[in-house]
Design a protein around this motif. Structure first.
Motif, PDB file in Angstrom:
ATOM      1  N   ASP A   1     112.786  47.969  15.426  1.00 20.88           N
ATOM      2  CA  ASP A   1     113.400  48.752  16.708  1.00 20.88           C
ATOM      3  C   ASP A   1     114.371  49.417  16.627  1.00 20.88           C
ATOM      4  O   ASP A   1     114.840  50.554  17.100  1.00 20.88           O
TER       5      ASP A   1
ATOM      6  N   ALA B   1     103.672  49.549  11.745  1.00 14.63           N
ATOM      7  CA  ALA B   1     104.754  50.021  12.396  1.00 14.63           C
ATOM      8  C   ALA B   1     105.853  50.472  11.027  1.00 14.63           C
ATOM      9  O   ALA B   1     106.812  51.435  11.363  1.00 14.63           O
TER      10      ALA B   1
ATOM     11  N   LEU C   1     107.998  57.271  18.460  1.00 13.03           N
ATOM     12  CA  LEU C   1     107.241  56.627  19.480  1.00 13.03           C
ATOM     13  C   LEU C   1     105.928  55.996  19.185  1.00 13.03           C
ATOM     14  O   LEU C   1     105.789  54.732  19.466  1.00 13.03           O
ATOM     15  N   VAL C   2     105.349  56.553  18.146  1.00 11.93           N
ATOM     16  CA  VAL C   2     104.249  55.894  17.408  1.00 11.93           C
ATOM     17  C   VAL C   2     104.678  54.698  16.834  1.00 11.93           C
ATOM     18  O   VAL C   2     104.004  53.438  17.090  1.00 11.93           O
TER      19      VAL C   2
ATOM     20  N   GLN D   1     107.271  52.577  17.854  1.00  9.16           N
ATOM     21  CA  GLN D   1     107.572  51.852  18.743  1.00  9.16           C
ATOM     22  C   GLN D   1     106.365  51.210  19.444  1.00  9.16           C
ATOM     23  O   GLN D   1     106.496  50.039  19.686  1.00  9.16           O
ATOM     24  N   ARG D   2     105.360  51.942  19.672  1.00 11.84           N
ATOM     25  CA  ARG D   2     103.848  51.578  20.164  1.00 11.84           C
ATOM     26  C   ARG D   2     103.524  50.618  19.321  1.00 11.84           C
ATOM     27  O   ARG D   2     102.933  49.556  19.784  1.00 11.84           O
ATOM     28  N   ARG D   3     103.514  50.759  17.894  1.00 11.04           N
ATOM     29  CA  ARG D   3     102.811  49.700  17.097  1.00 11.04           C
ATOM     30  C   ARG D   3     103.752  48.656  16.893  1.00 11.04           C
ATOM     31  O   ARG D   3     103.218  47.312  16.858  1.00 11.04           O
ATOM     32  N   HIS D   4     105.042  48.629  17.348  1.00 10.86           N
ATOM     33  CA  HIS D   4     106.010  47.431  17.369  1.00 10.86           C
ATOM     34  C   HIS D   4     105.579  46.501  18.489  1.00 10.86           C
ATOM     35  O   HIS D   4     105.393  45.480  18.580  1.00 10.86           O
ATOM     36  N   SER D   5     105.378  47.244  19.593  1.00 12.95           N
ATOM     37  CA  SER D   5     104.847  46.636  20.949  1.00 12.95           C
ATOM     38  C   SER D   5     103.773  45.918  20.688  1.00 12.95           C
ATOM     39  O   SER D   5     103.583  44.681  21.264  1.00 12.95           O
ATOM     40  N   ARG D   6     102.707  46.459  20.145  1.00  8.41           N
ATOM     41  CA  ARG D   6     101.481  45.647  19.750  1.00  8.41           C
ATOM     42  C   ARG D   6     101.537  44.740  18.789  1.00  8.41           C
ATOM     43  O   ARG D   6     101.067  43.463  19.318  1.00  8.41           O
TER      44      ARG D   6
ATOM     45  N   ARG E   1     108.052  62.095  17.782  1.00  7.82           N
ATOM     46  CA  ARG E   1     106.653  61.539  18.090  1.00  7.82           C
ATOM     47  C   ARG E   1     106.302  60.574  17.138  1.00  7.82           C
ATOM     48  O   ARG E   1     105.586  59.261  17.640  1.00  7.82           O
ATOM     49  N   TRP E   2     106.772  60.367  15.822  1.00 11.85           N
ATOM     50  CA  TRP E   2     106.391  59.237  15.141  1.00 11.85           C
ATOM     51  C   TRP E   2     107.155  58.118  15.243  1.00 11.85           C
ATOM     52  O   TRP E   2     106.822  57.078  15.085  1.00 11.85           O
TER      53      TRP E   2
END
Length: 192
Positions: free
Chosen positions: A170, A101, A137-138, A140-145, A134-135
């Protein structure tokens, strides 16, 4: 919001560089957590805060429109410095997912800086803005995981500590995205 396109203040680029330095140090801290790393993030955060304070006071800004971008850069730097400080205080710097993240936010910040530096010249600015979004969003996806992994942890206290750090991440991702949006408005390219 409609922006007037004027000369790009060097002080704003300096603040952006200081904000990216915070992101870089925070990413380094989350790869290898240590007291020295936490101190480096804190020092970078203080430098970024000084740069932001100089701009907020109005020194070096030919145009008040740049203050909005300056605030977004300051928010990103502050959130990332707070994430590293809380991770160090809670002892959760080595938790899985935080390093990824942090790296995503570092790359997002680098692309925002690249877009800002390319703004007066035109070419490359829009591409850097797209890459920054794009980064973000990447990241944020890593934060979600990482948040999902924390929820599955058997230790509820550890999960709460990790979620606190992730909230800061976030906030940083949102601030970097808003900074990219501000630059896009200045560029007038419609990149969002």
């Amino acid at each position: 919001m409609l922006w007037r396109r004027g000369a790009l203040p060097e002080e704003l680029i300096s603040q952006a560089r200081a904000s990216v330095a915070v992101a870089r140090e925070a990413s380094r801290f989350f790869r290898r957590p240590s007291e020295a790393g936490a101190y480096a993030v804190r020092q970078a955060g203080l430098r970024a805060r000084r740069e932001a304070a100089a701009l907020m006071a109005g020194r070096g800004l030919p145009d008040g429109d740049w203050l909005i971008l300056s605030r977004r850069l300051a928010e990103a730097a502050q959130a990332q410095a707070a994430a590293a400080a809380e991770a160090a205080r809670f002892g959760v710097g080595e938790v899985a997912g935080l390093a990824g993240a942090g790296a995503g936010l570092r790359e997002c910040g680098r692309q925002v800086l690249a877009a800002l530096e390319a703004l007066p010249h035109g070419p490359g600015c829009a591409e850097s803005l797209v890459a920054a979004k794009r980064w973000a969003l990447v990241a944020q996806r890593r934060h979600s995981r990482a948040r999902a992994a924390a929820l599955d942890a058997p230790n509820a206290v550890l999960a709460l500590k990790v979620r606190t750090v992730l909230r800061r991440f976030d906030a940083a991702a949102e601030a970097w995205q808003q900074a990219a949006d501000c630059i896009a408005e200045v560029l007038g390219s419609g990149v969002k």
